[in-house]
Scaffold this motif. Structure first.
Motif, mmCIF file in Angstrom:
data_model
loop_
_atom_site.group_PDB
_atom_site.id
_atom_site.type_symbol
_atom_site.label_atom_id
_atom_site.label_comp_id
_atom_site.label_asym_id
_atom_site.label_seq_id
_atom_site.Cartn_x
_atom_site.Cartn_y
_atom_site.Cartn_z
ATOM 1 N N TYR A 35 -6.698 4.411 8.472
ATOM 2 C CA TYR A 35 -6.678 3.786 7.152
ATOM 3 C C TYR A 35 -7.779 4.362 6.265
ATOM 4 O O TYR A 35 -7.558 4.640 5.078
ATOM 5 N N SER A 39 -7.350 6.548 2.803
ATOM 6 C CA SER A 39 -8.014 5.982 1.626
ATOM 7 C C SER A 39 -8.849 7.039 0.913
ATOM 8 O O SER A 39 -8.921 7.072 -0.325
ATOM 9 N N PHE A 46 -5.528 3.141 -1.100
ATOM 10 C CA PHE A 46 -6.340 1.933 -0.937
ATOM 11 C C PHE A 46 -6.162 1.000 -2.130
ATOM 12 O O PHE A 46 -7.016 0.861 -3.000
ATOM 13 N N TYR A 48 -4.072 -2.962 -3.266
ATOM 14 C CA TYR A 48 -3.450 -4.170 -2.708
ATOM 15 C C TYR A 48 -1.947 -3.994 -2.584
ATOM 16 O O TYR A 48 -1.336 -4.398 -1.591
ATOM 17 N N ASN A 50 -0.258 -1.255 -2.092
ATOM 18 C CA ASN A 50 0.088 -0.397 -0.967
ATOM 19 C C ASN A 50 -0.199 -1.080 0.365
ATOM 20 O O ASN A 50 0.507 -0.869 1.356
ATOM 21 N N PHE A 51 -1.241 -1.918 0.384
ATOM 22 C CA PHE A 51 -1.557 -2.670 1.604
ATOM 23 C C PHE A 51 -0.401 -3.598 1.974
ATOM 24 O O PHE A 51 0.031 -3.648 3.136
ATOM 25 N N THR A 52 0.137 -4.310 0.972
ATOM 26 C CA THR A 52 1.281 -5.187 1.244
ATOM 27 C C THR A 52 2.525 -4.369 1.590
ATOM 28 O O THR A 52 3.361 -4.818 2.379
ATOM 29 N N THR A 293 1.168 2.654 8.974
ATOM 30 C CA THR A 293 0.107 3.256 8.166
ATOM 31 C C THR A 293 0.250 4.770 8.121
ATOM 32 O O THR A 293 0.090 5.396 7.063
#
Length: 330
Positions: A35, A39, A46, A48, A50-52, A293
Motif C-alpha cells: 500500500y 501510494s 492514496f 478515500y 480509492n481506499f473504498t 491492492t
C-alpha cells in the motif's frame, strides 16, 4: 512422564499458535508495504475513494476465500468456486427476474443453491472417494455449462429491481460512501471466524486437516463432516454470486473464470497451509486485501493486463513456496 508429555503438548500448541500469529503479522506487514509503495508511486492511489474501491473489489474474492479457507484447512481444494459463483449469479437472475420471486426468496434460494453445489462436491469427495481436485474440476465444468444454458448465453439484467443492486452498491449510512457489500463481507467474516474457532465445525475442520485417520479413529464421522464442510463452503459461493451480480446489475454467465485462483491465492497468502490443519479467517482477509491492492495499484499505474497476470502468478508462486518452507520447518 505424563507431566512431561503434557508440558510438551502445551509447548507444541503454543508454538503452533505463535507461528500462526507470525504468519498473519508478516502478511499484514506485506499489505502495508504494498500500500505504501503504490501510494508513493501514484498520487491517485492514496485517496478515500480509492481506499473504498479496494475494499469494494475485495468483497467477491474475500467471500469466496472465506468459504475456501474451511475446505483447504481440511486438506482439500475447490476449483469450482469461480464458475460456481457465475452459476449462482445466473440463478439469482432466474429466481428474481425470470420467475419474479420476491428478492428475499431469491437471495435465500441463491445461497442455498451454492450450498447444494457444495453438498454435491462433498458427497463426491467423501462418499464416492473422488479426489477433491478431480471432483471440483468436474463441478467447475458443469457449473460453467449450466450458467450458459440457464441464461441462454446472455446476461440477465436486474433493471426492474433496483433494490437488488443496492445490496452491493448502496450505503447503509446516509452521506457516507461506504458500500453495503463491504459491510456484508465484514459481518460474514466475523461469523465465519467465530464458527472456525469456537464451534465443533471449526474444531473438526482443523482435526480432519491435521490428521484425518486419527480423527476417524477417535470416533468422529469424517465423511459426514466433510460433506458438511463443503456444503457450508458452498453457501459462500452463493453469497459471492449475489454480491457480483448486484455489483454489476446483471448476472453474467461468463463471469467467474479466474476467481478460483485468486481466492485460493488469498487463502494461501493469508497463512493457510495447502496440506491442511492450519489457517484463519483473519489471514484470509489479509490475503484477499493484498490481491485487491495489487490489482488496483497496477491498474492505476496503467500496467497492461497481461503483465498484471504475470505479477499475480508470481505472487501465487511465492505464496505456495512459502507454504512449502513452513511445512519443512514444521
Amino acid at each position: 512422564m505424563t507431566a512431561v508429555k503434557t508440558r510438551e503438548a502445551v509447548s507444541s500448541g503454543f508454538m503452533t499458535v505463535a507461528k500462526g500469529r507470525l504468519q498473519q503479522f508478516l502478511a499484514f506487514a506485506s499489505l502495508i508495504v504494498i500500500y505504501a509503495f503504490f501510494s508513493l508511486a501514484s498520487p491517485y492511489f492514496f485517496t478515500y475513494g480509492n481506499f473504498t474501491a479496494i475494499l469494494f473489489s475485495t468483497v467477491v474474492i474475500g467471500t469466496l476465500a472465506i468459504g475456501t479457507t474451511f475446505v483447504i484447512i481440511t486438506g482439500g481444494i475447490d476449483l469450482s468456486i469461480g464458475t460456481g459463483m457465475a452459476l449462482c449469479a445466473v440463478m439469482s437472475g432466474v429466481f428474481i427476474v425470470k420467475l419474479d420471486l420476491p428478492i428475499a426468496v431469491g437471495l435465500l434460494g441463491t445461497v442455498l443453491f451454492g450450498g447444494l453445489m457444495g453438498l454435491v462436491n462433498g458427497f463426491n469427495i467423501a462418499i464416492l472417494r473422488i479426489p477433491p481436485f478431480i471432483a471440483t474440476l468436474a463441478m467447475m465444468l458443469v457449473a460453467e455449462g449450466l450458467a450458459l444454458v440457464l441464461s441462454n448465453s446472455a446476461p440477465i439484467y436486474f433493471s426492474d429491481d433496483p433494490s437488488y443492486t443496492k445490496i452491493s452498491t448502496g450505503n447503509l449510512i446516509p452521506g457516507v460512501k461506504f458500500p453495503n457489500a463491504v459491510v456484508v463481507l465484514i459481518v460474514v467474516a466475523i461469523i465465519a471466524g467465530v464458527l472456525l474457532t469456537k464451534t465443533l465445525l471449526g474444531r473438526y475442520t482443523y482435526s480432519i486437516g491435521s490428521n484425518e485417520e486419527a480423527t476417524a479413529l477417535s470416533g468422529i464421522d469424517v465423511r459426514r463432516w466433510k460433506i458438511v464442510i463443503y456444503t457450508f463452503a458452498g453457501l459462500f459461493i452463493g453469497l459471492a454470486g449475489i454480491m457480483i451480480s448486484a455489483r454489476l446489475g446483471s448476472a453474467q454467465p461468463a463471469t467467474g473464470m479466474g476467481y478460483e485462483l485468486q481466492a485460493i491465492a488469498a487463502v494461501v497468502i493469508g497463512g493457510t497451509s495447502l496440506s491442511g490443519g492450519k489457517g484463519s479467517i483473519v489471514g484470509t482477509l489479509i490475503g484477499a486485501l493484498i490481491i485487491s491492492t495489487l490489482n488496483n495499484g497496477l491498474q492505476i499505474m496503467s500496467i497492461p493486463q497481461e503483465w498484471q497476470n504475470v505479477i499475480l502468478g508470481c505472487v501465487i508462486l511465492v505464496a505456495v513456496y512459502t507454504d512449502i518452507l513452513r511445512k519443512k520447518e514444521a
